[in-house]
Design a protein around this motif. Structure first.
Motif, PDB file in Angstrom:
ATOM      1  N   LEU A  53       8.743  -2.151 -55.375  1.00  0.00           N
ATOM      2  CA  LEU A  53       9.817  -2.347 -56.355  1.00  0.00           C
ATOM      3  C   LEU A  53       9.541  -3.558 -57.243  1.00  0.00           C
ATOM      4  O   LEU A  53       8.947  -4.533 -56.797  1.00  0.00           O
ATOM      5  CB  LEU A  53      11.144  -2.579 -55.646  1.00  0.00           C
ATOM      6  CG  LEU A  53      11.895  -1.372 -55.128  1.00  0.00           C
ATOM      7  CD1 LEU A  53      13.221  -1.840 -54.535  1.00  0.00           C
ATOM      8  CD2 LEU A  53      12.132  -0.357 -56.229  1.00  0.00           C
ATOM      9  N   LEU A  54       9.998  -3.461 -58.492  1.00  0.00           N
ATOM     10  CA  LEU A  54       9.960  -4.629 -59.377  1.00  0.00           C
ATOM     11  C   LEU A  54      11.214  -5.452 -59.091  1.00  0.00           C
ATOM     12  O   LEU A  54      12.316  -5.022 -59.409  1.00  0.00           O
ATOM     13  CB  LEU A  54       9.930  -4.181 -60.834  1.00  0.00           C
ATOM     14  CG  LEU A  54       8.734  -3.308 -61.228  1.00  0.00           C
ATOM     15  CD1 LEU A  54       8.923  -2.734 -62.628  1.00  0.00           C
ATOM     16  CD2 LEU A  54       7.436  -4.105 -61.156  1.00  0.00           C
ATOM     17  N   THR A  97      13.619  -8.510 -59.767  1.00  0.00           N
ATOM     18  CA  THR A  97      13.846  -9.321 -60.974  1.00  0.00           C
ATOM     19  C   THR A  97      14.981 -10.345 -60.839  1.00  0.00           C
ATOM     20  O   THR A  97      15.135 -11.200 -61.687  1.00  0.00           O
ATOM     21  CB  THR A  97      14.233  -8.395 -62.149  1.00  0.00           C
ATOM     22  OG1 THR A  97      15.447  -7.716 -61.787  1.00  0.00           O
ATOM     23  CG2 THR A  97      13.147  -7.368 -62.432  1.00  0.00           C
ATOM     24  N   SER A 142       9.739   4.686 -55.267  1.00  0.00           N
ATOM     25  CA  SER A 142       9.804   3.345 -55.870  1.00  0.00           C
ATOM     26  C   SER A 142       9.550   3.437 -57.373  1.00  0.00           C
ATOM     27  O   SER A 142      10.180   2.729 -58.158  1.00  0.00           O
ATOM     28  CB  SER A 142       8.803   2.400 -55.202  1.00  0.00           C
ATOM     29  OG  SER A 142       7.500   2.932 -55.257  1.00  0.00           O
ATOM     30  N   GLU A 143       8.682   4.359 -57.796  1.00  0.00           N
ATOM     31  CA  GLU A 143       8.489   4.564 -59.230  1.00  0.00           C
ATOM     32  C   GLU A 143       9.793   5.046 -59.874  1.00  0.00           C
ATOM     33  O   GLU A 143      10.155   4.614 -60.964  1.00  0.00           O
ATOM     34  CB  GLU A 143       7.380   5.590 -59.475  1.00  0.00           C
ATOM     35  CG  GLU A 143       5.980   5.008 -59.372  1.00  0.00           C
ATOM     36  CD  GLU A 143       5.756   3.918 -60.403  1.00  0.00           C
ATOM     37  OE1 GLU A 143       5.532   4.240 -61.580  1.00  0.00           O
ATOM     38  OE2 GLU A 143       5.838   2.725 -60.019  1.00  0.00           O
ATOM     39  N   ASN A 197      12.054   2.072 -60.162  1.00  0.00           N
ATOM     40  CA  ASN A 197      11.597   1.162 -61.221  1.00  0.00           C
ATOM     41  C   ASN A 197      11.921   1.709 -62.605  1.00  0.00           C
ATOM     42  O   ASN A 197      12.351   0.967 -63.488  1.00  0.00           O
ATOM     43  CB  ASN A 197      10.095   0.902 -61.079  1.00  0.00           C
ATOM     44  CG  ASN A 197       9.772   0.005 -59.893  1.00  0.00           C
ATOM     45  OD1 ASN A 197      10.610  -0.786 -59.452  1.00  0.00           O
ATOM     46  ND2 ASN A 197       8.575   0.147 -59.357  1.00  0.00           N
ATOM     47  N   ARG A 198      11.755   3.025 -62.780  1.00  0.00           N
ATOM     48  CA  ARG A 198      12.104   3.644 -64.062  1.00  0.00           C
ATOM     49  C   ARG A 198      13.597   3.499 -64.334  1.00  0.00           C
ATOM     50  O   ARG A 198      14.020   3.131 -65.432  1.00  0.00           O
ATOM     51  CB  ARG A 198      11.783   5.146 -64.040  1.00  0.00           C
ATOM     52  CG  ARG A 198      10.359   5.469 -64.354  1.00  0.00           C
ATOM     53  CD  ARG A 198      10.076   6.953 -64.142  1.00  0.00           C
ATOM     54  NE  ARG A 198       8.654   7.139 -63.986  1.00  0.00           N
ATOM     55  CZ  ARG A 198       7.789   7.079 -64.999  1.00  0.00           C
ATOM     56  NH1 ARG A 198       8.236   6.839 -66.229  1.00  0.00           N
ATOM     57  NH2 ARG A 198       6.498   7.233 -64.789  1.00  0.00           N
ATOM     58  N   GLU A 211      14.333  -0.396 -64.903  1.00  0.00           N
ATOM     59  CA  GLU A 211      13.708  -1.178 -65.963  1.00  0.00           C
ATOM     60  C   GLU A 211      13.353  -0.344 -67.172  1.00  0.00           C
ATOM     61  O   GLU A 211      14.086  -0.299 -68.142  1.00  0.00           O
ATOM     62  CB  GLU A 211      12.468  -1.876 -65.425  1.00  0.00           C
ATOM     63  CG  GLU A 211      12.036  -3.021 -66.324  1.00  0.00           C
ATOM     64  CD  GLU A 211      10.616  -3.434 -66.044  1.00  0.00           C
ATOM     65  OE1 GLU A 211      10.309  -4.615 -66.164  1.00  0.00           O
ATOM     66  OE2 GLU A 211       9.791  -2.530 -65.728  1.00  0.00           O
ATOM     67  N   GLU A 254       1.315  -1.453 -65.983  1.00  0.00           N
ATOM     68  CA  GLU A 254       1.788  -0.085 -65.716  1.00  0.00           C
ATOM     69  C   GLU A 254       0.656   0.886 -65.455  1.00  0.00           C
ATOM     70  O   GLU A 254       0.754   1.769 -64.633  1.00  0.00           O
ATOM     71  CB  GLU A 254       2.632   0.411 -66.894  1.00  0.00           C
ATOM     72  CG  GLU A 254       4.082  -0.027 -66.788  1.00  0.00           C
ATOM     73  CD  GLU A 254       4.921   0.702 -67.811  1.00  0.00           C
ATOM     74  OE1 GLU A 254       4.744   1.917 -67.978  1.00  0.00           O
ATOM     75  OE2 GLU A 254       5.752   0.025 -68.450  1.00  0.00           O
TER      76      GLU A 254
END
Lengths: 305, 305, 305, 305
Positions: free
Chosen positions: A125-126, A128, A291-292, A295-296, A299, C75
């Motif tokens: 995960l990103l 933040t 997780s992608e 993230n989409r 973010e 990315e």
């Protein structure tokens, strides 16, 4: 039925309920296929107490994405699936066009392959929140990035605490607008293992998952406005698989009723589950796809709108 | 029997053979309990081709230690069990009163909990070969320490090679006097999971273990004089468990024969196995007990004689 | 010079040699920047014994890719870098327009973050040898896929064997056309840590890497026609960093010579290295970029030609 | 001093303070060797603001156990050291003759070997809170077992949250009588790495540890009556080691003062640390010794009194 259906999938609960009675008042179902990708979407909405009783699941929305290709390697890491996850999350989460703070919880046990989906998803995960706290609103205006945090509570045998206690404590300090819980689920049959993603706004309820960490995690129990749960079935309860086999064998060979007579041979299997021999490769891929998707949703997806 | 018995345990193969026919010529069995510890030892010796056919296992010696307490935590890490492992190894290995070079092979997949026994055992081994090579015979005279090396070959999906190819290659370079292979096994019933240790001088043969890394590893295939295999069943083949359940249900309810009629519902389970929900804690403990047993046999045990 | 330069990078060895003497006969250097990406390529070719002596490295080709952005999240997982790795590999490897069998070796210690690059790269490789063996030449004709295998030998403290012994043994069984070794390197200064990739056709030579697994791995020692080594510096030798600091401080403050007087304070640092606090995130990213480069070179890249 | 001392050890802070000024009013020191074991105990008590300023550490008790043998393998897993840890903990913890609830926090990053001490210690703890809650006071009366829970908060880069936020949240839910925090520390010199255990009742304060997870964790910040911290230095700050080397070199060769002139060459090392090449084996052993110490203090030790 003497033997309780052991499934975390509303989809399967509905099928079983249909077989058993057919009374599905209070349950609405919408199905469609996504063009340009091999994904079948089923949206089960449990609208009333009657529906909840019939399916043995709480009132709420249950979206399942069935994608047989999901377990295969893919150069784009199943971009179309993660995009659909993002789209569905976007609809279930609170107003994502404004800055939201979201806590992602990776349930399960990292040391048990079939139960490691949640912890593995958080690995990619990103995160933040620490940046947003440092740069404040400016960061959101500039990046259209939400404030994302994550925690892996661990299982009760390792912590001595209920998962809900830990999440409630962490959420009490950080006051997220929403919590997204990731967990490995149990299916009724091996047919749906590893190729079905369930997204629901009802949180997590004690079920037959891999671990013993399944105390209820809902808006009420952790005191957060919105609790989304994302799960993929990676195991089948061992009693369920034997019971179903006997039921089918029995129906096929000697007419109905077998399932009613079988409980006595099940106790020995109470603490066992069935999983695939390639579970490590599959959980690795699935966790990456989810997780992608997150993230989409958090973010890039947010930046586009 | 239409359905082949899926077990790596000679003990269970013998039981099944007895049920099936009772013809056990060429198979000798010796059983005893260890005083001052709750360990039951069974020594099955397959002496002839007839015995080998009856049990579906090659000619050789199969020692099983059954210790129900093995899965429980223990302050001494099950000293009495590791001492018995050392004692049995000491008898199967070549002349341990002289310096021996022994290669330990940890079979299995570290990323699949139920299949990680082998790699985990090697983690706690006392590795001495590099020291012995540096100090030579003097080291042995002083320490009565054998020359121990270890390798974790990994599974074919990750290496592209058969386990036997890798072991043969490594053994070809280092010329050990004996190879000891550690692997997770499959039992027929959950009753023996995690509480049975099998030690055999026949090596490893294609079976129903967790992974697909079960090509034969024997004195012939890897070209080493002695190949000992130590295994603990951590899984049950999913087809086996369903078949047995139906067999028992069927016998109990409607007389014999059920097992004969079931193959058609098994294919869907071909690549699935059954394991316990606490497999992580148990494999952690078992691997420790086995590595202690090996360390005793190789070092301390040797020093005593 | 009293203090031997501790670097695995030919690039740094050349700089030091230049400072020291300037005699660089037998060393040719070619540098260029890649358009449309921030990658600086340096090709050092050591052509003669004199060059080898001057740089303290064997005769051969050393390509370094310097990409400051390499440590940043991306990315596309640094597509342009992995494509350049593939391109350079393609030139150093034997005739890639025909089917080749290539063994990838992940050197290092998975349990030491800074030394885990090699094992991590193998985790993301597309392994095909087992498929090629099953389907034979047809598979190559259809897929233009090479026969890829991989092994993680582990470190001597864990195996008791020299890495070269293990690789020679495995290669002796599988007879690859080429071996590609991946390893974490030591740089002379922190400036190049984690942002420099060195690709050489000289294999691996005892150096100042993280682990003690640096016995020579060359075409001669493992008896394979071609041995390519790919490395990224993740550490600096602790003695080197102190020595350089004193040298610079000394030159700056009191004229030259400091380096000559310092060996006496270095022994305490002999077994220590310097690494970055975010080494875990960085090694995770770098290993991914390299495995993508290898996958392109072996599969997709091959398919295009 | 232009260059701040980077050490988490009160022991080293005291030495430096002594060199610098010698004014140690408000600091009492008691030292002794343990008979029948090679452990040197130093008890530094900072009693006043003056002492706190002189040592740059808060008022409180700092016990250090120095045991050179600690890094060596040992059949009893350094029983005498874990017993001394238990004894010292027993004195710093609240009334252990009555049932206490204690939350153990494993600080640090499991993925960075030198920073993984905390998480690894929790892996081997006997967790009892869930049992105590189920069986209540009876369990304590019977077992003289305290109520032990554990959490591994993870690092900010992975969670987006400050460690103190997570601990405060969890402690707020479970209301422990005391928190014991385990963390990897930074020493000033490599001489004390891996062989010094510091136990203090002042909690954790921002320092120069491996990770960036060093926000203050004290009775005040997490709102728990007692906060004990146990740490072992596994790294040295890279700037410190260079500065000290230059200082010593400088003093030795050209009289005093070098340290004052060096800051300009340090910035490049700000985010780097120095650690040993065998850090994986050592952290594995140390974490085991500490968890044994905690288990003794919490369970067996308690049972004896």
């Amino acid at each position: 039925m003497a033997f309780q259906i052991r499934t975390d999938l509303a989809l399967e609960a509905r099928e079983s309920a249909e077989e058993a009675s057919g009374d599905l008042r209070g349950v609405s179902v919408d199905e469609y296929d996504l063009e340009a990708s091999d994904i079948h979407v089923t949206k089960v909405v449990i609208e009333s107490a009657n529906g909840a009783t019939a399916l043995g699941k709480p009132i709420g929305t249950y979206i399942t994405l069935e994608a047989p290709a999901m377990t295969e390697p893919d150069e784009d890491y199943h971009k179309e699936i993660s995009e659909e996850i993002a789209k569905q999350l976007w609809e279930l989460l609170p107003d994502m066009t404004r800055e939201q703070s979201i806590l992602v919880v990776g349930l399960g046990n990292r040391d048990v392959t079939a139960d490691s989906l949640g912890p593995r998803v958080t690995d990619n995960l990103l995160i933040t929140r620490q940046v947003m706290k440092e740069f404040g609103a400016a960061a959101y205006e500039r990046e259209k990035m939400h404030s994302i945090s994550a925690v892996v509570p661990g299982v009760m045998a390792a912590t001595g605490m209920e998962t809900a206690e830990i999440i409630r404590g962490v959420a009490g300090q950080t006051k997220p607008d929403a919590v997204v819980v990731i967990d490995a689920l149990a299916a009724r049959s091996t047919r749906r293992l590893n190729r079905t993603i369930q997204i629901t706004n009802t949180g997590i309820h004690p079920g037959s998952g891999v671990g013993n960490h399944r105390n209820a995690i809902t808006a009420q129990t952790i005191d957060v406005p919105v609790v989304i749960a994302i799960g993929i079935p990676t195991v089948v309860d061992a009693q369920t698989i034997v019971n179903d086999a006997i039921g089918r064998w029995n129906v096929g060979e000697h007419g109905s009723g077998g399932a009613l007579e079988t409980p006595e041979l099940l106790p020995e299997l109470a603490n066992f589950y069935v999983t695939g021999k390639d579970v490590d490769e599959i959980v690795k891929r699935l966790s990456y796809t989810i997780s992608e998707g997150l993230n989409r949703a958090f973010e890039r997806f947010g930046a586009e709108s």
